[in-house]
Scaffold this motif. Structure first.
Motif, PDB file in Angstrom:
ATOM      1  N   GLN A   1     -18.217  31.041  72.370  1.00  0.00           N
ATOM      2  CA  GLN A   1     -18.881  31.456  72.318  1.00  0.00           C
ATOM      3  C   GLN A   1     -19.874  32.592  71.905  1.00  0.00           C
ATOM      4  N   ASN A   2     -18.716  33.414  72.917  1.00  0.00           N
ATOM      5  CA  ASN A   2     -18.570  35.006  72.810  1.00  0.00           C
ATOM      6  C   ASN A   2     -17.559  35.711  71.807  1.00  0.00           C
ATOM      7  N   MET A   3     -16.716  35.161  71.590  1.00  0.00           N
ATOM      8  CA  MET A   3     -16.191  35.707  70.088  1.00  0.00           C
ATOM      9  C   MET A   3     -17.206  35.199  69.211  1.00  0.00           C
ATOM     10  N   HIS A   4     -17.941  34.334  69.201  1.00  0.00           N
ATOM     11  CA  HIS A   4     -18.976  33.812  67.971  1.00  0.00           C
ATOM     12  C   HIS A   4     -17.548  32.786  66.527  1.00  0.00           C
ATOM     13  N   ILE A   5     -17.233  31.814  68.049  1.00  0.00           N
ATOM     14  CA  ILE A   5     -16.739  30.968  67.333  1.00  0.00           C
ATOM     15  C   ILE A   5     -16.904  29.740  67.246  1.00  0.00           C
ATOM     16  N   LYS A   6     -17.069  27.831  66.830  1.00  0.00           N
ATOM     17  CA  LYS A   6     -16.631  27.056  67.100  1.00  0.00           C
ATOM     18  C   LYS A   6     -15.667  26.568  68.153  1.00  0.00           C
ATOM     19  N   SER A   7     -16.090  25.558  69.681  1.00  0.00           N
ATOM     20  CA  SER A   7     -15.121  25.007  69.842  1.00  0.00           C
ATOM     21  C   SER A   7     -15.359  23.307  69.858  1.00  0.00           C
ATOM     22  N   ASN A   8     -14.208  22.868  70.148  1.00  0.00           N
ATOM     23  CA  ASN A   8     -14.105  21.499  69.447  1.00  0.00           C
ATOM     24  C   ASN A   8     -12.376  20.743  70.721  1.00  0.00           C
ATOM     25  N   ASN A   9     -12.746  20.285  71.311  1.00  0.00           N
ATOM     26  CA  ASN A   9     -12.567  19.725  72.470  1.00  0.00           C
ATOM     27  C   ASN A   9     -12.444  18.028  72.918  1.00  0.00           C
ATOM     28  N   GLY A  10     -13.420  17.877  71.302  1.00  0.00           N
ATOM     29  CA  GLY A  10     -13.687  16.393  71.587  1.00  0.00           C
ATOM     30  C   GLY A  10     -11.557  15.308  71.685  1.00  0.00           C
ATOM     31  N   GLN A  11     -10.656  15.715  70.447  1.00  0.00           N
ATOM     32  CA  GLN A  11     -10.470  14.624  70.374  1.00  0.00           C
ATOM     33  C   GLN A  11      -9.062  15.398  71.883  1.00  0.00           C
ATOM     34  N   ILE A  12      -8.897  16.808  72.444  1.00  0.00           N
ATOM     35  CA  ILE A  12      -8.247  16.809  73.449  1.00  0.00           C
ATOM     36  C   ILE A  12      -8.408  16.048  75.111  1.00  0.00           C
ATOM     37  N   LEU A  13      -9.963  16.181  75.032  1.00  0.00           N
ATOM     38  CA  LEU A  13     -10.415  15.445  75.731  1.00  0.00           C
ATOM     39  C   LEU A  13      -9.978  13.539  76.329  1.00  0.00           C
ATOM     40  N   PHE A  14     -10.385  13.449  74.499  1.00  0.00           N
ATOM     41  CA  PHE A  14     -10.137  11.513  74.942  1.00  0.00           C
ATOM     42  C   PHE A  14      -8.726  11.374  74.942  1.00  0.00           C
ATOM     43  N   LEU A  15      -7.735  11.715  74.507  1.00  0.00           N
ATOM     44  CA  LEU A  15      -6.183  11.473  74.641  1.00  0.00           C
ATOM     45  C   LEU A  15      -6.049  12.191  75.719  1.00  0.00           C
ATOM     46  N   CYS A  16      -7.034  12.736  76.478  1.00  0.00           N
ATOM     47  CA  CYS A  16      -6.075  13.424  77.851  1.00  0.00           C
ATOM     48  C   CYS A  16      -6.779  11.553  79.118  1.00  0.00           C
ATOM     49  N   ILE A  17      -8.086  11.550  78.435  1.00  0.00           N
ATOM     50  CA  ILE A  17      -9.362  10.061  79.353  1.00  0.00           C
ATOM     51  C   ILE A  17      -7.738   9.411  79.472  1.00  0.00           C
ATOM     52  N   LEU A  18      -8.123   8.840  78.123  1.00  0.00           N
ATOM     53  CA  LEU A  18      -7.122   8.141  77.570  1.00  0.00           C
ATOM     54  C   LEU A  18      -6.300   7.552  78.158  1.00  0.00           C
ATOM     55  N   PHE A  19      -4.992   8.817  78.248  1.00  0.00           N
ATOM     56  CA  PHE A  19      -3.999   8.468  78.836  1.00  0.00           C
ATOM     57  C   PHE A  19      -4.115   8.283  80.490  1.00  0.00           C
TER      58      PHE A  19
END
Length: 471
Positions: free
Chosen positions: A409-427
């Protein structure tokens, strides 16, 4: 054609990887070899000492952290040596007084003779580590990664050599393990004193000017130090809760699971040390795009690390079967290495470079409050070890989400962590519920799907990073 900056970066990475490669081998020794040759109780006490040594650095008032932030990117030759020399000696005197007071407080709380020994050796370690940290931070700040690497190599090889000697003469115990660690630290400190001799020895400036500089470094560094304290206490609070609620044997088994999960971070921290001075010299306009590219490349790398759990589990079961329960719980916290790798290498490095240490401290304190709450619920109220491990996963995941969201947000870019979190939790879910073979196959299929889906973005990001570095 490789330019001067690229050569410097490559050399620094080689030095950092070399030193941390040896550190990784020593970590392998302490993680896998020590439990084989000492009892679970002895291993638990040695891990208690190592755990508390992580907090020694917070008795320096944030002075080295302030130097790191304020002088990042400076040349060693251009440093005001008398000014740094004066700070070194005054801070050492201040730290020694604090260490002695702290030791007297902690030894009163020691419930056993073994713990009294641990706290006394912590005193000895602190009197070496604190002044060494000052010089170590100067080396990192001024991009003298080769000297920093040699310092690490001396400490770790001496420690490993002594451990092997104790094993050979059949005198390995938690006391000789701790003694070996302190000797390694002492010899590495002697080397640093020689390398930084022009900072340590010579004339000093007047006390008033030195105190003014110390004040500036403390003002800048205390915020980063507070952020680091909160970061370490995320898992530290839970470990303290486990040590308080259960016996030292349980603590030793928990420590093994955490040590293995942290194994990969040795290399990750090496890259972060090299990247910080480089980011400080880059124009701020390219940092947001660079962040997205780095995150894309690193996500594929870090999620691939999770596959290492499966062969590690097989080897450890054969080598130290008495710790097999540690492996069961380890699947719940192994993704911690993914979250912490992003934090350590990317987010922390960016926040330091952008001088966002205030925000970093706030994020870590919020995460620490969550950790304390979950520790009280899982270890004190419910006395459930399974929930304590789940709490570790939750805390590190939330900190990653909050920190990444703030920075993007500070650098005015998008944050997209959905796939990372999904794989970590599923692991964690797959590895807990299924056999090792089934969970390994399923996770690898998911990882390949993730890689194929993002291959075009990955190639584009990789090529862009290479072009940026080579300019």
């Amino acid at each position: 054609m490789v330019n001067g900056r690229s050569k410097k970066l490559i050399l620094n990475l080689l030095y950092a990887f070399g030193a941390n490669g040896i550190t990784m081998l020593v970590s392998l020794l302490t993680t896998l070899v020590l439990p084989r040759f000492v009892s679970i109780e002895e291993y638990g006490y040695s891990q208690l000492y190592i755990f508390y040594t992580n907090y020694i650095g917070f008795l320096h008032f944030g002075i080295p952290d302030g130097i790191y932030l304020r002088y990042g990117g400076y040349s060693y030759q251009k440093l005001d040596k008398p000014l740094f020399r004066s700070q070194f000696w005054i801070s050492w005197v201040m730290e020694s007084v604090v260490v002695l007071i702290s030791w007297n407080i902690f030894r009163l709380g020691a419930s056993t003779i073994e713990k009294q020994y641990v706290f006394f050796m912590l005193l000895c370690a602190a009197l070496v580590v604190l002044p060494r940290t000052f010089c170590q931070m100067v080396l990192q700040t001024t991009d003298r990664i080769n000297n920093y690497g040699i310092m690490l190599i001396i400490e770790k090889t001496v420690f490993a050599g002594l451990i092997l000697c104790w094993i050979f003469v059949r005198n390995l115990s938690f006391k000789t393990i701790i003694l070996s660690d302190i000797i390694g630290k002492m010899l590495s400190f002697i080397y640093v004193c020689f390398i930084c001799r022009d900072i340590i020895w010579g004339n000093i400036i007047n006390i008033k000017s030195c105190l003014q500089e110390l004040k500036l470094n403390i003002q800048a560094g205390s915020k980063l130090m507070l952020a680091n304290i909160a970061s370490l206490l995320l898992i530290g609070i839970i470990r303290i809760g486990i040590e308080y609620q259960w016996n030292i044997e349980t603590y030793g088994k928990v420590s093994l699971a955490i040590n293995i999960s942290n194994f990969i971070l040795v290399f990750i921290n090496a890259i972060g040390i090299v990247i910080f001075p480089m980011l400080k010299k880059m124009p701020s306009s390219i940092l947001p795009d660079l962040y997205q590219k780095l995150k894309m490349v690193l996500s594929v790398l870090f999620l691939g690390f999770l596959i290492l759990y499966y062969p590690m589990q097989f080897i450890i079961k054969l080598w130290i079967p008495q710790y097999s329960i540690s492996l069961k719980y380890m699947v719940l916290i192994f993704p911690m290495c993914v979250y912490e790798s992003f934090i350590s290498l990317l987010i922390n490095t960016y926040m330091k470079s952008l001088r966002k240490e205030n925000a970093l401290a706030v994020i870590n304190i919020i995460s620490l409050v969550i950790s304390i709450a979950l520790t009280i619920i899982s270890t004190v109220m419910l006395k459930n070890l399974l929930l304590a491990f789940i709490a570790i996963h939750i805390v590190y995941m939330l900190r990653f989400i909050i920190a990444d969201k703030y920075l993007t947000q500070n650098m005015h870019i998008k944050s997209n962590n959905g796939q990372i979190l999904f794989l970590c939790i599923l692991f964690s879910i797959l590895s807990w519920c299924l056999s090792i073979g089934q969970s390994c196959i399923l996770y690898m299929i998911l990882y390949i799907v993730y890689f194929v889906k993002n291959r075009k973005e990955l190639i584009k990001a990789y090529n862009s990073l290479v072009n940026t570095i080579m300019k």
